[in-house]
Design a protein around this motif. Structure first.
Motif, short mmCIF file in Angstrom:
data_model
loop_
_atom_site.label_atom_id
_atom_site.label_comp_id
_atom_site.label_asym_id
_atom_site.label_seq_id
_atom_site.Cartn_x
_atom_site.Cartn_y
_atom_site.Cartn_z
N THR A 6 -45.63 73.87 29.08
CA THR A 6 -45.50 75.10 29.86
C THR A 6 -45.26 74.91 31.35
N SER A 7 -44.46 73.91 31.71
CA SER A 7 -44.07 73.84 33.11
C SER A 7 -42.67 73.27 33.21
N PHE A 8 -41.93 73.72 34.21
CA PHE A 8 -40.55 73.28 34.39
C PHE A 8 -40.46 71.75 34.43
N GLY A 9 -41.42 71.14 35.13
CA GLY A 9 -41.40 69.68 35.30
C GLY A 9 -41.63 68.91 34.00
N PHE A 10 -42.00 69.59 32.93
CA PHE A 10 -42.22 68.90 31.65
C PHE A 10 -40.92 68.76 30.85
N MET A 11 -39.80 69.18 31.43
CA MET A 11 -38.56 69.24 30.68
C MET A 11 -38.12 67.88 30.14
N GLU A 12 -37.96 66.90 31.02
CA GLU A 12 -37.50 65.58 30.58
C GLU A 12 -38.48 64.93 29.62
N PRO A 13 -39.77 64.90 29.97
CA PRO A 13 -40.73 64.30 29.03
C PRO A 13 -40.72 64.99 27.67
N THR A 14 -40.60 66.32 27.65
CA THR A 14 -40.60 67.03 26.37
C THR A 14 -39.38 66.61 25.54
N LEU A 15 -38.24 66.52 26.22
CA LEU A 15 -37.01 66.13 25.52
C LEU A 15 -37.16 64.71 24.97
N ALA A 16 -37.71 63.82 25.77
CA ALA A 16 -37.88 62.43 25.33
C ALA A 16 -38.76 62.34 24.09
N VAL A 17 -39.88 63.07 24.11
CA VAL A 17 -40.79 63.02 22.97
C VAL A 17 -40.15 63.71 21.76
N ALA A 18 -39.43 64.80 22.00
CA ALA A 18 -38.79 65.53 20.90
C ALA A 18 -37.81 64.63 20.17
#
Lengths: 305, 357
Positions: free
Chosen positions: B93-105
């Motif tokens: 739930t934060s904009f800054g989590f975008m890259e990490p979320t994509l990497a884990v996904a």
């Protein structure tokens, strides 16, 4: 009140929690104990102060309980590093993590509550001094306490017999022990003093500065206090200077933005850190000699029998 | 041919098997990653309200986990932790989590991810956000009506498109009332540091601002405004109790329905990656009670709110002029397109300060 006076007023208030916490840590370090748990003790101070003030509807009760909480955390630390000669860096970091977590737990029922504003106590005559009077002497009582702490600790360390003993214990605990000084006992007192101060700094944040509790509200101020002690070369007066420089840069960069000074805000945000390091480095150069850390800082002491 | 038929049969069996695997499930494990503490009374608090709504809606059928105060630099570890521990869906739930979320996904294709306020998607990574700028436009109008000094202030966290779009919408709203209004912006470079947020608000107030708003996560700026007898707004959550005399209204994020709907989709086996951007009309953005203002101002605000909800009014109705006076190309239907708003990196005309980049 002019804008200049208003800015100065905010600077003094912004410096106060850093100063209180730094002075406490300074005493502990001068006795030879490095306590990296300031952030945790401060957070516990903030939550307990708010909880007590809210429950008993009394700011004074809040301040006292905040200090007690900080002191108890410090006592726990003292038990580990002085009682069991545990590693001070490790124990300090653990204390910070523990304090942040525990304060979140204690504070959960108080999330979303708020307290009335703490009134300022203007000191007659002094607060009328042009330019600086308002900023220094129309503050809330805890600011005066912070000034008193600096003066008291400076006097204690430099001019009293007990202060001298405390410093010698910090410089060389083996010699101090050989001379018959109660190394561990004095260190316990010094560490607990540091905890009381950190608790008070936390209380300042949750009762005066923002008047609500929320987890992580200390936002790294405990770490800045630890850093200030180093940059101040373990001198109370320089800690005051460091806290004020840091506070000035913090507040001025916000004003620069509000006044639309065309500088990148990221650079302005870094300004407090740069300014503080620069100021204190310059100060230590001017003193003409390198001022090192207390000789026994961070080393556990286990008395021979 | 025999081999051919059996191959088709095998493929069909595989397909049925695959369908069965994504079909209904009885229980779901739902994870949330918050950038701030749930007790921030703002952004993370509202997401946690959504998590609680999921628990309330599904009871024993769901198990929820949350990790709070996750630094954006360390998010990948926290997200991976949830992915590895059997969560069916993870909301970051934060904009800054975008890259990490994509990497884990990418590493956990069987786990579903939803990232708030970002723009990078994958087959197992959906995005969702709310059109907070709709609320910003309304409070901009209110601020212009309530300001006596003609100078209004804005405390911003980081100069990212979402925040910049909010500032611009606020300014456009204010200009629709008073074309000469002045807006001062202070960046604190933190989503959550109550003391510094308060200092930023105080700096604005010391320089003649009399109505402030903020795009950070704590009620500290609003409280600072109240202490000076100035006015302000709640952000993300209704912050009225922190400043009953000063809060004019609040832009409230309501994620409850969205989270319930998405967890339901996981249970039904109908979850698909998507991009949702809900506004006032969807209920994702709500306005708190209009208070501490004359009735005519409240009426104006309610009318604007209704006009935005019905689609009659768009905060970024063309023509929109950038700071340097150039007209921004109109890529939407009579207004800036969603993509233009989501990627906004300029100030509108009338804002004097330089945008940090």
């Amino acid at each position: 009140m002019t804008t200049f006076e208003a800015i100065l007023f905010t600077i003094v208030a912004a410096s106060t929690p850093l100063l209180i916490a730094a002075i406490g840590e300074l005493v502990a370090e001068r006795a030879g104990v490095l306590n990296l748990g300031v952030e945790g003790m401060m957070s516990m101070g903030a939550v307990c102060a708010f909880a007590a003030a809210f429950t008993f509807d009394s700011t004074l009760a809040g301040i006292l309980l905040g200090m007690t909480a900080g002191g108890l955390m410090a006592a726990l630390f003292a038990l580990a590093v002085l009682g069991f000669a545990a590693n001070q860096v490790g124990a300090g970091l653990a204390l910070t993590i523990f304090g942040l977590g525990l304060s979140g737990l204690i504070g959960a029922p108080f999330v979303g509550q708020t307290r009335p504003r703490v009134e300022e106590w203007p000191i007659p005559i002094l607060s009328e001094i042009p330019l600086v009077g308002h900023a220094l002497f129309s503050q809330d009582p805890l600011v005066y306490v912070a000034f008193g702490l600096v003066a008291g600790v400076a006097f204690f360390l430099a001019r009293t017999r007990t202060g001298l003993r405390l410093r010698s214990i910090g410089e060389n605990h083996v010699s101090a022990h050989a001379l018959g000084l109660p190394v561990l006992k004095m260190r316990v007192y010094a560490v607990i003093f540091g905890g009381l101060c950190a608790g008070l700094a936390g209380a300042y944040l949750s009762l005066v500065y923002t008047r609500f509790w929320s987890p992580n509200m200390t936002a790294g101020r405990g770490w800045i206090a630890v850093a200030l002690v180093v940059f101040a070369a373990w001198r109370p007066m320089w800690a005051l200077v460091g806290a004020l420089v840091f506070g000035t840069a913090t507040v001025l960069q916000l004003h620069a933005q509000a006044a639309q000074v065309p500088l990148p805000s990221q650079l302005l945000a870094a300004a407090p850190y740069i300014a503080t390091i620069l100021a204190l480095v310059l100060l230590s150069i001017r003193r003409g000699r390198a001022v090192g850390a207390p000789g026994s800082l961070g080393t556990p002491f286990v008395p021979d029998r | 041919m025999k081999t051919g038929t059996s191959l088709i049969a095998a493929v069909a069996a595989l397909a049925i098997g695959a369908t069965a695997a994504v079909a209904q499930q009885d229980t779901a494990k739902v994870g949330f990653i918050y950038v701030g503490p749930v007790g921030d009374h703002g952004w993370s608090y509202q997401h946690d309200q959504g998590r609680q709504a999921v628990e309330a809606a599904f009871g024993d059928k769901v198990e929820t986990t949350f990790v709070e105060s996750v630094p954006e630099s360390d998010a990948e570890r926290a997200i991976e932790q949830l992915a590895r521990t059997g969560h069916d869906i993870v909301f970051t739930t934060s904009f800054g989590f975008m890259e990490p979320t994509l990497a884990v996904a990418q590493r956990y294709p069987d786990v579903k991810f939803e990232h708030a306020t970002g723009y990078k998607r994958a087959d197992n990574l959906a995005t969702y956000a709310a059109k907070f700028h709709e609320g910003r436009y309304i409070i901009g109008q209110i601020a212009a009506r309530m300001s006596e000094s003609g100078v209004i202030g804005y405390v911003g966290a980081f100069p990212i498109p979402e925040v910049i779009a909010g500032i611009n919408a606020f300014m456009l709203g204010a200009q629709s009332i008073d074309p000469d209004i002045e807006l001062r912006v202070v960046w604190v470079n933190s989503w959550y540091d109550p003391a510094r947020e308060a200092d930023a608000a105080t700096a604005l107030l010391d320089q003649g601002v009399d109505v402030i708003t903020q795009h950070t996560d704590s009620p500290a700026p609003l409280q600072a405004a109240a202490d000076r007898g100035a006015l302000g707004f709640g952000q993300a959550s209704d912050m009225e109790r922190f400043a009953p005399e000063a809060q004019l209204t609040a832009i409230v994020d309501n994620w409850n329905d969205y989270y319930v709907e998405r967890v339901q989709a996981v249970l039904d086996g109908t979850w698909e990656s998507q991009d949702v951007w809900g506004g006032i009309d969807s209920g994702m953005v709500e306005m708190a009670e209009y208070k501490n203002m004359p009735e005519e101002v409240a009426e104006m605000a309610r009318a604007t709110e209704a006009a935005i909800a019905s689609g009659e009014l768009h905060p970024f109705t063309c023509p929109v002029f950038a700071q340097d006076g150039s007209e921004v190309p109109c890529e939407g239907d009579g207004a800036l397109s969603d993509a233009q708003i989501l990627g906004m990196n300029f100030y509108v005309q009338g804002i004097e300060a330089q945008l940090p980049n």
